[in-house]
Write a protein that holds these residues in place. Structure first.
Motif, PDB file in Angstrom:
ATOM      1  N   LEU A 228       0.822  -1.209   0.000  1.00 10.81           N
ATOM      2  CA  LEU A 228       0.000   0.000   0.000  1.00 10.81           C
ATOM      3  C   LEU A 228       0.855   1.258   0.000  1.00 10.81           C
ATOM      4  N   CYS A 229       1.989   1.222   0.677  1.00 14.42           N
ATOM      5  CA  CYS A 229       2.845   2.408   0.762  1.00 14.42           C
ATOM      6  C   CYS A 229       3.412   2.817  -0.592  1.00 14.42           C
ATOM      7  N   ALA A 230       3.341   1.937  -1.570  1.00 18.45           N
ATOM      8  CA  ALA A 230       3.792   2.297  -2.916  1.00 18.45           C
ATOM      9  C   ALA A 230       2.789   3.198  -3.620  1.00 18.45           C
ATOM     10  N   ASP A 231       1.590   3.326  -3.062  1.00 17.53           N
ATOM     11  CA  ASP A 231       0.567   4.184  -3.645  1.00 17.53           C
ATOM     12  C   ASP A 231       0.605   5.561  -2.983  1.00 17.53           C
ATOM     13  N   PRO A 232       0.828   6.623  -3.742  1.00 18.31           N
ATOM     14  CA  PRO A 232       0.939   7.969  -3.149  1.00 18.31           C
ATOM     15  C   PRO A 232      -0.316   8.407  -2.402  1.00 18.31           C
ATOM     16  N   GLU A 233      -1.490   8.016  -2.904  1.00 19.22           N
ATOM     17  CA  GLU A 233      -2.727   8.424  -2.238  1.00 19.22           C
ATOM     18  C   GLU A 233      -2.857   7.749  -0.882  1.00 19.22           C
ATOM     19  N   PHE A 234      -2.519   6.468  -0.803  1.00 20.56           N
ATOM     20  CA  PHE A 234      -2.550   5.790   0.489  1.00 20.56           C
ATOM     21  C   PHE A 234      -1.576   6.459   1.457  1.00 20.56           C
ATOM     22  N   THR A 235      -0.365   6.723   0.984  1.00 21.64           N
ATOM     23  CA  THR A 235       0.649   7.334   1.856  1.00 21.64           C
ATOM     24  C   THR A 235       0.175   8.692   2.363  1.00 21.64           C
ATOM     25  N   ARG A 236      -0.444   9.477   1.492  1.00 24.51           N
ATOM     26  CA  ARG A 236      -0.943  10.795   1.909  1.00 24.51           C
ATOM     27  C   ARG A 236      -1.999  10.651   2.999  1.00 24.51           C
ATOM     28  N   LEU A 237      -2.937   9.729   2.803  1.00 19.51           N
ATOM     29  CA  LEU A 237      -4.000   9.544   3.787  1.00 19.51           C
ATOM     30  C   LEU A 237      -3.455   8.942   5.077  1.00 19.51           C
ATOM     31  N   TRP A 238      -2.524   8.012   4.965  1.00 17.59           N
ATOM     32  CA  TRP A 238      -1.938   7.389   6.162  1.00 17.59           C
ATOM     33  C   TRP A 238      -1.238   8.441   7.026  1.00 17.59           C
ATOM     34  N   GLU A 239      -0.496   9.318   6.394  1.00 16.10           N
ATOM     35  CA  GLU A 239       0.267  10.323   7.140  1.00 16.10           C
ATOM     36  C   GLU A 239      -0.607  11.466   7.647  1.00 16.10           C
ATOM     37  N   SER A 240      -1.744  11.689   7.010  1.00 16.69           N
ATOM     38  CA  SER A 240      -2.615  12.798   7.428  1.00 16.69           C
ATOM     39  C   SER A 240      -3.684  12.363   8.420  1.00 16.69           C
ATOM     40  N   THR A 241      -3.733  11.079   8.762  1.00 17.24           N
ATOM     41  CA  THR A 241      -4.742  10.581   9.706  1.00 17.24           C
ATOM     42  C   THR A 241      -4.090   9.852  10.877  1.00 17.24           C
ATOM     43  N   THR A 242      -2.894  10.276  11.258  1.00 19.90           N
ATOM     44  CA  THR A 242      -2.169   9.594  12.329  1.00 19.90           C
ATOM     45  C   THR A 242      -3.021   9.453  13.588  1.00 19.90           C
ATOM     46  N   LEU A 243      -3.124   8.219  14.078  1.00 23.36           N
ATOM     47  CA  LEU A 243      -3.891   7.857  15.273  1.00 23.36           C
ATOM     48  C   LEU A 243      -5.404   8.050  15.106  1.00 23.36           C
ATOM     49  N   GLN A 244      -5.862   8.270  13.875  1.00 22.75           N
ATOM     50  CA  GLN A 244      -7.299   8.211  13.617  1.00 22.75           C
ATOM     51  C   GLN A 244      -7.624   6.768  13.257  1.00 22.75           C
ATOM     52  N   VAL A 245      -8.492   6.144  14.047  1.00 25.65           N
ATOM     53  CA  VAL A 245      -8.800   4.733  13.850  1.00 25.65           C
ATOM     54  C   VAL A 245     -10.304   4.518  13.877  1.00 25.65           C
ATOM     55  N   ALA A 246     -10.734   3.458  13.200  1.00 26.57           N
ATOM     56  CA  ALA A 246     -12.140   3.072  13.198  1.00 26.57           C
ATOM     57  C   ALA A 246     -12.212   1.564  13.289  1.00 26.57           C
ATOM     58  N   TYR A 247     -13.224   1.088  13.994  1.00 21.54           N
ATOM     59  CA  TYR A 247     -13.434  -0.352  14.122  1.00 21.54           C
ATOM     60  C   TYR A 247     -14.730  -0.734  13.419  1.00 21.54           C
ATOM     61  N   GLY A 248     -14.800  -0.380  12.155  1.00 20.63           N
ATOM     62  CA  GLY A 248     -15.982  -0.669  11.358  1.00 20.63           C
ATOM     63  C   GLY A 248     -16.608   0.599  10.808  1.00 20.63           C
ATOM     64  N   ARG A 249     -17.582   0.401   9.940  1.00 19.77           N
ATOM     65  CA  ARG A 249     -18.286   1.534   9.337  1.00 19.77           C
ATOM     66  C   ARG A 249     -19.304   2.095  10.314  1.00 19.77           C
ATOM     67  N   PRO A 250     -19.441   3.418  10.359  1.00 21.45           N
ATOM     68  CA  PRO A 250     -20.540   3.981  11.153  1.00 21.45           C
ATOM     69  C   PRO A 250     -21.868   3.568  10.542  1.00 21.45           C
ATOM     70  N   SER A 251     -22.896   3.540  11.341  1.00 25.87           N
ATOM     71  CA  SER A 251     -24.213   3.131  10.849  1.00 25.87           C
ATOM     72  C   SER A 251     -25.230   4.242  11.084  1.00 25.87           C
ATOM     73  N   PRO A 252     -25.961   4.643  10.040  1.00 26.03           N
ATOM     74  CA  PRO A 252     -25.859   4.162   8.664  1.00 26.03           C
ATOM     75  C   PRO A 252     -24.698   4.852   7.936  1.00 26.03           C
ATOM     76  N   ALA A 253     -24.086   4.125   7.002  1.00 30.06           N
ATOM     77  CA  ALA A 253     -23.003   4.695   6.204  1.00 30.06           C
ATOM     78  C   ALA A 253     -23.061   4.091   4.803  1.00 30.06           C
ATOM     79  N   PRO A 254     -24.016   4.530   4.009  1.00 30.03           N
ATOM     80  CA  PRO A 254     -24.136   3.978   2.653  1.00 30.03           C
ATOM     81  C   PRO A 254     -22.958   4.388   1.781  1.00 30.03           C
ATOM     82  N   ILE A 255     -22.688   3.564   0.804  1.00 32.17           N
ATOM     83  CA  ILE A 255     -21.636   3.860  -0.163  1.00 32.17           C
ATOM     84  C   ILE A 255     -22.293   4.037  -1.525  1.00 32.17           C
ATOM     85  N   ARG A 256     -21.879   5.064  -2.252  1.00 31.97           N
ATOM     86  CA  ARG A 256     -22.492   5.367  -3.552  1.00 31.97           C
ATOM     87  C   ARG A 256     -21.569   4.848  -4.653  1.00 31.97           C
TER      88      ARG A 256
END
Length: 295
Positions: A228-256
């Motif tokens: 994943l670290c080879a992908d620039p978008e993943f790296t950007r999001l990983w570094e910009s969300t340090t210690l932001q964690v989720a244990y599943g999708r919020p409900s309701p959380a539809p995907i379009r």
């Protein structure tokens, strides 16, 4: 999480000092460091790590170790030893005090405790697939296809174990992404199909952070992270969300999603839960909201 304490080394100085008063909450933490120990909090490199996370939190709050120790109700000398000796782990109650002193939310507190615990074991994907087959899951997936219900079974690292035809039509190119949803979401196909892509990619990273922390010593967890670290978008999001964690999708959380059979994005309502008949497996069910033109 396991209820037993891990077999970590403990220092006798780790006994809790007198608690700070309840008025000394996270929002009252001092923003200036007298000893020049803070500066800008460096982004932890590599997979999630307990000691790196503690140091990031301290510097994120612009605290000297003396101030951080005071607010957590532990000794400064002990916090110094934690920073200098990566083989030294505090007692659970000290971890809890530090989490509270830094104002962590419940998901972040759980995450910090999981980093404190030994890395968890996870069966291989093939083992879990075999177990699902023995439980009759393929026949259940075929039935759900007839009911127009999307269904997929995944492991915590987002490896797809078994899914029905509706699911596989929804995620074209999954096999090229190693049958892993975390890898798939950073493909050009996913960017084209997912209408609310930025939100979904960010959520995927925060969910994956929790899983990588729990299974950080697993070779396939390390391989997944490196890929994943080879992908620039993943790296950007990983570094910009340090210690932001989720244990599943919020409900309701539809995907379009944009599907081949309609020109407009369709809303997929997802429900994800633990599969009680097989440890370490999650099951997701999804139903599409009919397009506006069909209502």
């Amino acid at each position: 999480m396991k209820g037993n304490s891990p077999a970590h080394a403990h220092d006798s100085d780790g006994n809790p000092a007198p608690r700070v008063s309840h008025t000394e909450t996270a929002h009252a933490l001092p923003r200036r460091d007298r000893k020049g120990e803070t500066g800008q909090a460096p982004i932890p490199a590599g997979l999630p790590d307990f000691h790196d996370s503690l140091e990031f939190l301290r510097r994120h709050h612009h605290l000297s170790r003396e101030s951080a120790a005071q607010h957590a109700g532990i000794s400064t000398s002990y916090l110094n030893r934690l920073a200098q000796n990566r083989k030294l782990f505090p007692r659970r109650n000290v971890v809890t005090k530090l989490a509270h002193s830094y104002g962590l939310d419940p998901c972040q507190q759980r995450y910090l405790h999981e980093l404190w615990e030994p890395s968890a074991h996870l069966p291989s994907a093939d083992e879990m697939r075999h177990r699902l087959t023995s439980l009759g899951v393929p026949a259940h997936l075929d039935y759900l296809d007839t009911r127009e219900v999307l269904a997929v079974y995944i492991d915590p690292l987002r490896t797809v174990l078994q899914g029905n035809q509706i699911f596989h039509r929804t995620v074209p190119g999954l096999a090229d992404a190693g049958n892993n949803l975390a890898l798939w979401i950073f493909t050009a196909t996913a960017r084209r199909i997912i209408d609310n892509y930025d939100d979904e990619a960010r959520l995927a990273v925060t969910i994956l952070r929790a899983a990588l922390g729990r299974y950080r010593d697993l070779p396939r967890a390390r391989h997944l992270f490196q890929t994943l670290c080879a992908d620039p978008e993943f790296t950007r999001l990983w570094e910009s969300t340090t210690l932001q964690v989720a244990y599943g999708r919020p409900s309701p959380a539809p995907i379009r999603l944009r599907t081949p059979d309609t020109d407009e994005p369709r809303t997929l309502n997802l429900e994800i839960s633990e599969f009680t008949d097989c440890a370490d497996v999650l099951v997701a069910y999804g139903i599409y909201t009919p397009p506006a033109s069909a209502r």
